[in-house]
Motif scaffolding. Sequence first.
Motif, PDB file in Angstrom:
ATOM      1  N   LEU A   1       2.233  11.490  -7.278  1.00  0.00           N
ATOM      2  CA  LEU A   1       2.274  10.027  -7.250  1.00  0.00           C
ATOM      3  C   LEU A   1       3.701   9.510  -7.078  1.00  0.00           C
ATOM      4  CD1 LEU A   1      -0.316   9.180 -10.063  1.00  0.00           C
ATOM      5  CD2 LEU A   1      -0.624   8.992  -7.590  1.00  0.00           C
ATOM      6  N   GLU A   2       4.659  10.162  -7.748  1.00  0.00           N
ATOM      7  CA  GLU A   2       6.052   9.753  -7.592  1.00  0.00           C
ATOM      8  C   GLU A   2       6.532   9.984  -6.159  1.00  0.00           C
ATOM      9  OE1 GLU A   2       8.108   8.265  -9.548  1.00  0.00           O
ATOM     10  OE2 GLU A   2       6.812   8.149 -11.308  1.00  0.00           O
ATOM     11  N   ASP A   3       6.134  11.125  -5.559  1.00  0.00           N
ATOM     12  CA  ASP A   3       6.524  11.400  -4.175  1.00  0.00           C
ATOM     13  C   ASP A   3       5.913  10.378  -3.220  1.00  0.00           C
ATOM     14  OD1 ASP A   3       7.894  13.565  -5.134  1.00  0.00           O
ATOM     15  OD2 ASP A   3       6.341  15.023  -4.649  1.00  0.00           O
ATOM     16  N   GLU A   4       4.651  10.040  -3.468  1.00  0.00           N
ATOM     17  CA  GLU A   4       3.999   9.043  -2.607  1.00  0.00           C
ATOM     18  C   GLU A   4       4.672   7.691  -2.740  1.00  0.00           C
ATOM     19  OE1 GLU A   4      -0.488   7.195  -1.873  1.00  0.00           O
ATOM     20  OE2 GLU A   4      -0.130   8.761  -3.377  1.00  0.00           O
ATOM     21  N   LYS A   5       5.036   7.320  -3.980  1.00  0.00           N
ATOM     22  CA  LYS A   5       5.736   6.058  -4.202  1.00  0.00           C
ATOM     23  C   LYS A   5       7.071   6.053  -3.482  1.00  0.00           C
ATOM     24  CE  LYS A   5       7.901   3.369  -7.892  1.00  0.00           C
ATOM     25  NZ  LYS A   5       8.218   3.328  -9.348  1.00  0.00           N
ATOM     26  N   GLN A   6       7.822   7.162  -3.586  1.00  0.00           N
ATOM     27  CA  GLN A   6       9.123   7.243  -2.920  1.00  0.00           C
ATOM     28  C   GLN A   6       8.972   7.162  -1.410  1.00  0.00           C
ATOM     29  OE1 GLN A   6      12.054   7.221  -4.495  1.00  0.00           O
ATOM     30  NE2 GLN A   6      13.061   7.096  -2.488  1.00  0.00           N
TER      31      GLN A   6
ATOM     32  N   GLU B   1       8.355   3.598  -0.455  1.00  0.00           N
ATOM     33  CA  GLU B   1       9.591   2.816  -0.547  1.00  0.00           C
ATOM     34  C   GLU B   1      10.529   3.129   0.614  1.00  0.00           C
ATOM     35  OE1 GLU B   1      11.207   3.665  -4.340  1.00  0.00           O
ATOM     36  OE2 GLU B   1       9.845   2.324  -5.443  1.00  0.00           O
ATOM     37  N   ASP B   2      10.590   4.407   1.028  1.00  0.00           N
ATOM     38  CA  ASP B   2      11.434   4.768   2.173  1.00  0.00           C
ATOM     39  C   ASP B   2      10.917   4.108   3.453  1.00  0.00           C
ATOM     40  OD1 ASP B   2      12.929   6.279   0.456  1.00  0.00           O
ATOM     41  OD2 ASP B   2      11.981   8.182   0.977  1.00  0.00           O
ATOM     42  N   GLN B   3       9.591   4.083   3.628  1.00  0.00           N
ATOM     43  CA  GLN B   3       9.028   3.438   4.810  1.00  0.00           C
ATOM     44  C   GLN B   3       9.354   1.949   4.821  1.00  0.00           C
ATOM     45  OE1 GLN B   3       4.855   4.261   5.025  1.00  0.00           O
ATOM     46  NE2 GLN B   3       5.132   6.467   5.279  1.00  0.00           N
ATOM     47  N   ARG B   4       9.252   1.315   3.636  1.00  0.00           N
ATOM     48  CA  ARG B   4       9.573  -0.108   3.572  1.00  0.00           C
ATOM     49  C   ARG B   4      11.036  -0.354   3.922  1.00  0.00           C
ATOM     50  NH1 ARG B   4       9.597  -2.927  -2.177  1.00  0.00           N
ATOM     51  NH2 ARG B   4      11.444  -1.586  -2.264  1.00  0.00           N
ATOM     52  N   THR B   5      11.919   0.499   3.366  1.00  0.00           N
ATOM     53  CA  THR B   5      13.345   0.344   3.667  1.00  0.00           C
ATOM     54  C   THR B   5      13.617   0.558   5.152  1.00  0.00           C
ATOM     55  OG1 THR B   5      13.883   1.132   1.437  1.00  0.00           O
ATOM     56  CG2 THR B   5      15.651   1.160   3.089  1.00  0.00           C
ATOM     57  N   GLU B   6      12.952   1.575   5.720  1.00  0.00           N
ATOM     58  CA  GLU B   6      13.153   1.852   7.149  1.00  0.00           C
ATOM     59  C   GLU B   6      12.671   0.696   8.007  1.00  0.00           C
ATOM     60  OE1 GLU B   6      11.886   5.259  10.452  1.00  0.00           O
ATOM     61  OE2 GLU B   6      11.326   5.467   8.348  1.00  0.00           O
TER      62      GLU B   6
END
Length: 281
Positions: free
Chosen positions: A111-116, A119-124
């Motif tokens: 779940l933490e990996d999926e959340k990260q 978040e990376d996709q949103r930042t990108e």
Amino acid sequence: MSDENEAATPENPLRRELPEEVPPAAEEPEAPAAEESGVPTLSGRQRLVKGLWPPRVSRAQLIVAVLLFGLGFGLAVQVASNSDGDSALRGARQEDLVRILDELDSRTQRLEDEKQGLEDQRTELENSSDQAEEARKQTVEKERQLGILAGTVAAQGPGITLTIDDTKGTVKADMLLDAVQELRAAGAEAIQVNGVRVVAGTYLSDSGSGVKVDGNKITQPYRFKVIGKPQDLEPALNIPGGVVQTLEKEQATVTVERSTKIVVDALRAAERPDYARSSSR
């Protein structure tokens, strides 16, 4: 008689204090035995059973009993359902508990990996959106600048107005070309002569009593509208032996006026090259 008198004498005080003797009561006759009366004798257990059954229950007592039974059954079910999970873990072996804990840790990590990742996709996406918008702005600005240099878009800004009044007809095309070159060298960004936009490929030629600019005939007075830094453009024209002195020797009248807003609105049609192509990929 003598005895009674003797007892009453002061020599025997105890005798006087004791109560008189009472004769024993006659014994009551015993009740006839149950066997003799014809009624069977019941034991204690039999009498208890006989008192309890058949039960003598009223309707109110029956309703209360049913309600209490339902309440107790519901509480028992609730306690059993709440204790199922605890009892399952309480009765598990140590290896099972370790395995369950490892699975929980693995699930938490996923779940933490999926959340990260989200978040990376949103930042990108945010960065790419900002970069795309910035690139678009830069492209528009670059297009505008190139359009000004190519003469395909109008321009405005500070500059000067150069007016050449040639009443004698002695001003030739090469003199006007010298003025254009001097203005370009002084930092002119946009030039317009009598409604004709001057660009990099502009040529001037003589035509009878006038001058042609890119094949368009213009007549005096020749009026140059120039956008650039006025403090650089005007001195460049007035240097000793420069454009102004040369034109004045030909008996032409030259005036230079500074302005905070010069509008160059003469346009050139955009030409597509026949052979040249962009080398960028």
